[in-house]
Design a protein around this motif. Structure first.
Motif, PDB file in Angstrom:
ATOM      1  N   GLY A  31       0.821  -1.217   0.000  1.00 59.15           N
ATOM      2  CA  GLY A  31       0.000   0.000   0.000  1.00 59.15           C
ATOM      3  C   GLY A  31       0.846   1.254   0.000  1.00 59.15           C
ATOM      4  O   GLY A  31       0.539   2.233  -0.691  1.00 59.15           O
ATOM      5  N   GLY A  32       1.925   1.238   0.759  1.00 56.08           N
ATOM      6  CA  GLY A  32       2.835   2.383   0.790  1.00 56.08           C
ATOM      7  C   GLY A  32       3.498   2.612  -0.563  1.00 56.08           C
ATOM      8  O   GLY A  32       3.618   3.759  -1.026  1.00 56.08           O
ATOM      9  N   ALA A  33       3.909   1.529  -1.203  1.00 59.46           N
ATOM     10  CA  ALA A  33       4.544   1.654  -2.521  1.00 59.46           C
ATOM     11  C   ALA A  33       3.561   2.223  -3.539  1.00 59.46           C
ATOM     12  O   ALA A  33       3.918   3.109  -4.330  1.00 59.46           O
ATOM     13  CB  ALA A  33       5.066   0.294  -2.990  1.00 59.46           C
ATOM     14  N   VAL A  34       2.319   1.752  -3.513  1.00 60.28           N
ATOM     15  CA  VAL A  34       1.306   2.270  -4.434  1.00 60.28           C
ATOM     16  C   VAL A  34       1.048   3.745  -4.158  1.00 60.28           C
ATOM     17  O   VAL A  34       0.943   4.562  -5.088  1.00 60.28           O
ATOM     18  CB  VAL A  34       0.006   1.435  -4.352  1.00 60.28           C
ATOM     19  CG1 VAL A  34      -1.135   2.110  -5.102  1.00 60.28           C
ATOM     20  CG2 VAL A  34       0.247   0.034  -4.900  1.00 60.28           C
ATOM     21  N   THR A  35       0.985   4.116  -2.893  1.00 55.58           N
ATOM     22  CA  THR A  35       0.766   5.516  -2.512  1.00 55.58           C
ATOM     23  C   THR A  35       1.905   6.395  -3.011  1.00 55.58           C
ATOM     24  O   THR A  35       1.670   7.482  -3.560  1.00 55.58           O
ATOM     25  CB  THR A  35       0.615   5.634  -0.987  1.00 55.58           C
ATOM     26  OG1 THR A  35      -0.505   4.828  -0.577  1.00 55.58           O
ATOM     27  CG2 THR A  35       0.408   7.070  -0.549  1.00 55.58           C
ATOM     28  N   VAL A  36       3.142   5.945  -2.842  1.00 57.18           N
ATOM     29  CA  VAL A  36       4.300   6.705  -3.318  1.00 57.18           C
ATOM     30  C   VAL A  36       4.254   6.848  -4.839  1.00 57.18           C
ATOM     31  O   VAL A  36       4.532   7.927  -5.380  1.00 57.18           O
ATOM     32  CB  VAL A  36       5.621   6.044  -2.848  1.00 57.18           C
ATOM     33  CG1 VAL A  36       6.830   6.603  -3.582  1.00 57.18           C
ATOM     34  CG2 VAL A  36       5.785   6.216  -1.346  1.00 57.18           C
ATOM     35  N   LEU A  37       3.919   5.771  -5.535  1.00 55.43           N
ATOM     36  CA  LEU A  37       3.826   5.830  -6.999  1.00 55.43           C
ATOM     37  C   LEU A  37       2.747   6.814  -7.453  1.00 55.43           C
ATOM     38  O   LEU A  37       2.963   7.600  -8.382  1.00 55.43           O
ATOM     39  CB  LEU A  37       3.557   4.442  -7.581  1.00 55.43           C
ATOM     40  CG  LEU A  37       4.716   3.467  -7.517  1.00 55.43           C
ATOM     41  CD1 LEU A  37       4.238   2.054  -7.840  1.00 55.43           C
ATOM     42  CD2 LEU A  37       5.831   3.901  -8.459  1.00 55.43           C
ATOM     43  N   LEU A  38       1.602   6.779  -6.798  1.00 57.59           N
ATOM     44  CA  LEU A  38       0.534   7.714  -7.147  1.00 57.59           C
ATOM     45  C   LEU A  38       0.945   9.159  -6.879  1.00 57.59           C
ATOM     46  O   LEU A  38       0.683  10.047  -7.695  1.00 57.59           O
ATOM     47  CB  LEU A  38      -0.748   7.368  -6.378  1.00 57.59           C
ATOM     48  CG  LEU A  38      -1.442   6.080  -6.787  1.00 57.59           C
ATOM     49  CD1 LEU A  38      -2.570   5.748  -5.806  1.00 57.59           C
ATOM     50  CD2 LEU A  38      -1.978   6.180  -8.208  1.00 57.59           C
ATOM     51  N   ALA A  39       1.605   9.394  -5.749  1.00 55.41           N
ATOM     52  CA  ALA A  39       2.067  10.744  -5.417  1.00 55.41           C
ATOM     53  C   ALA A  39       3.126  11.209  -6.414  1.00 55.41           C
ATOM     54  O   ALA A  39       3.097  12.365  -6.863  1.00 55.41           O
ATOM     55  CB  ALA A  39       2.620  10.774  -3.991  1.00 55.41           C
ATOM     56  N   ALA A  40       4.048  10.313  -6.778  1.00 55.70           N
ATOM     57  CA  ALA A  40       5.085  10.670  -7.749  1.00 55.70           C
ATOM     58  C   ALA A  40       4.472  11.001  -9.104  1.00 55.70           C
ATOM     59  O   ALA A  40       4.901  11.946  -9.775  1.00 55.70           O
ATOM     60  CB  ALA A  40       6.099   9.539  -7.876  1.00 55.70           C
ATOM     61  N   ARG A  42       1.476  12.167  -9.646  1.00 58.83           N
ATOM     62  CA  ARG A  42       0.799  13.460  -9.519  1.00 58.83           C
ATOM     63  C   ARG A  42       1.815  14.611  -9.519  1.00 58.83           C
ATOM     64  O   ARG A  42       1.621  15.616 -10.205  1.00 58.83           O
ATOM     65  CB  ARG A  42      -0.043  13.499  -8.256  1.00 58.83           C
ATOM     66  CG  ARG A  42      -0.696  14.862  -8.045  1.00 58.83           C
ATOM     67  CD  ARG A  42      -1.733  14.804  -7.018  1.00 58.83           C
ATOM     68  NE  ARG A  42      -2.977  14.556  -7.742  1.00 58.83           N
ATOM     69  CZ  ARG A  42      -4.161  14.637  -7.223  1.00 58.83           C
ATOM     70  NH1 ARG A  42      -4.292  14.924  -5.955  1.00 58.83           N
ATOM     71  NH2 ARG A  42      -5.229  14.415  -7.947  1.00 58.83           N
ATOM     72  N   LEU A  43       2.890  14.452  -8.775  1.00 57.54           N
ATOM     73  CA  LEU A  43       3.914  15.515  -8.687  1.00 57.54           C
ATOM     74  C   LEU A  43       4.613  15.767 -10.015  1.00 57.54           C
ATOM     75  O   LEU A  43       5.020  16.882 -10.307  1.00 57.54           O
ATOM     76  CB  LEU A  43       4.956  15.169  -7.619  1.00 57.54           C
ATOM     77  CG  LEU A  43       4.487  15.278  -6.171  1.00 57.54           C
ATOM     78  CD1 LEU A  43       5.534  14.693  -5.227  1.00 57.54           C
ATOM     79  CD2 LEU A  43       4.195  16.736  -5.805  1.00 57.54           C
ATOM     80  N   THR A  44       4.761  14.725 -10.809  1.00 55.85           N
ATOM     81  CA  THR A  44       5.446  14.870 -12.092  1.00 55.85           C
ATOM     82  C   THR A  44       4.491  15.111 -13.250  1.00 55.85           C
ATOM     83  O   THR A  44       4.908  15.231 -14.401  1.00 55.85           O
ATOM     84  CB  THR A  44       6.310  13.624 -12.398  1.00 55.85           C
ATOM     85  OG1 THR A  44       5.463  12.468 -12.439  1.00 55.85           O
ATOM     86  CG2 THR A  44       7.413  13.438 -11.357  1.00 55.85           C
ATOM     87  N   GLY A  45       3.194  15.157 -12.956  1.00 51.99           N
ATOM     88  CA  GLY A  45       2.201  15.425 -13.989  1.00 51.99           C
ATOM     89  C   GLY A  45       1.935  14.260 -14.924  1.00 51.99           C
ATOM     90  O   GLY A  45       1.366  14.435 -15.992  1.00 51.99           O
ATOM     91  N   ARG A  46       2.334  13.079 -14.524  1.00 52.65           N
ATOM     92  CA  ARG A  46       2.094  11.898 -15.364  1.00 52.65           C
ATOM     93  C   ARG A  46       0.718  11.324 -15.061  1.00 52.65           C
ATOM     94  O   ARG A  46       0.254  11.372 -13.934  1.00 52.65           O
ATOM     95  CB  ARG A  46       3.165  10.856 -15.138  1.00 52.65           C
ATOM     96  CG  ARG A  46       4.547  11.385 -15.508  1.00 52.65           C
ATOM     97  CD  ARG A  46       5.568  10.287 -15.381  1.00 52.65           C
ATOM     98  NE  ARG A  46       6.893  10.831 -15.526  1.00 52.65           N
ATOM     99  CZ  ARG A  46       7.551  10.892 -16.668  1.00 52.65           C
ATOM    100  NH1 ARG A  46       7.008  10.437 -17.773  1.00 52.65           N
ATOM    101  NH2 ARG A  46       8.764  11.393 -16.710  1.00 52.65           N
ATOM    102  N   GLN A  47       0.109  10.762 -16.091  1.00 45.80           N
ATOM    103  CA  GLN A  47      -1.210  10.179 -15.918  1.00 45.80           C
ATOM    104  C   GLN A  47      -1.245   8.773 -16.490  1.00 45.80           C
ATOM    105  O   GLN A  47      -0.492   8.445 -17.408  1.00 45.80           O
ATOM    106  CB  GLN A  47      -2.262  11.046 -16.617  1.00 45.80           C
ATOM    107  CG  GLN A  47      -2.402  12.407 -15.987  1.00 45.80           C
ATOM    108  CD  GLN A  47      -3.548  13.190 -16.610  1.00 45.80           C
ATOM    109  OE1 GLN A  47      -4.221  12.712 -17.508  1.00 45.80           O
ATOM    110  NE2 GLN A  47      -3.761  14.396 -16.106  1.00 45.80           N
ATOM    111  N   ALA A  48      -2.146   7.999 -15.942  1.00 47.82           N
ATOM    112  CA  ALA A  48      -2.348   6.641 -16.457  1.00 47.82           C
ATOM    113  C   ALA A  48      -2.952   6.740 -17.852  1.00 47.82           C
ATOM    114  O   ALA A  48      -3.608   7.734 -18.182  1.00 47.82           O
ATOM    115  CB  ALA A  48      -3.292   5.877 -15.530  1.00 47.82           C
TER     116      ALA A  48
END
Length: 167
Positions: A31-40, A42-48
């Motif tokens: 869960g922490g890894a997924v949260t970090v990936l989602l935050a990264a 968002r911060l870098t402006g990348r989208q799925a």
């Protein structure tokens, strides 16, 4: 609260000793890894990707299957599993049979690392993250592992045909 959790654990386990607290730690890491990936992202402006094409899903599925089996069963990846398992022999073509050892977190991680079905969630999540951050490289890795998976199936089919032809 602690008493309630202990009661839940006792009722869940019955006669078995299951490392529920350690499973919770493993889940927290995921869960922490997924949260970090989602935050990264968002911060870098990348989208799925807006849509996932059928061929991309097939590639992801083949990649996930092959890498999960490689991590969980391959002799060459046994050093990754060695702190958590004991070698017991060969279980199939180019695959090992290992027994999970230890207690608590060691046992929980050992179960994860020896189970290709369990590793699939982690592998697929890594692939999905790769499609967001490194799409070209991820697709190349996907194609590579897909080719290995297809080759494995062809090798097994060939061996079966040869065995049949020999009588």
């Amino acid at each position: 609260m602690t008493e309630t959790l202990q009661e839940i654990k006792r009722e869940y386990e019955g006669e078995d000793n299951r490392p529920l607290a350690s499973y919770s730690r493993v889940l927290a890491v995921y869960g922490g890894a997924v949260t970090v990936l989602l935050a990264a992202a968002r911060l870098t402006g990348r989208q799925a990707p807006e849509k996932i094409k059928v061929m991309d899903l097939m590639l992801m599925g083949l990649f996930t299957h092959r890498l999960s089996r490689t991590l969980a069963k391959d002799p060459v990846t046994s050093p990754i599993r060695a702190p958590f398992t004991r070698y017991e022999g060969v279980s199939g073509p180019a695959e090992l049979r290992e027994r999970v050892r230890g207690h608590g977190l060691q046992h929980a991680v050992g179960e994860l690392l020896t189970c290709p079905f369990c590793l699939s969630q982690w592998t697929a999540t890594g692939y999905a993250a790769g499609t967001v951050f490194f799409p070209r490289l991820t697709r190349l890795a996907g194609a590579t592992m897909a080719a290995v998976a297809i080759s494995d199936w062809l090798q097994l089919a060939y061996a079966r045909l040869m065995k049949k032809a020999e009588g």
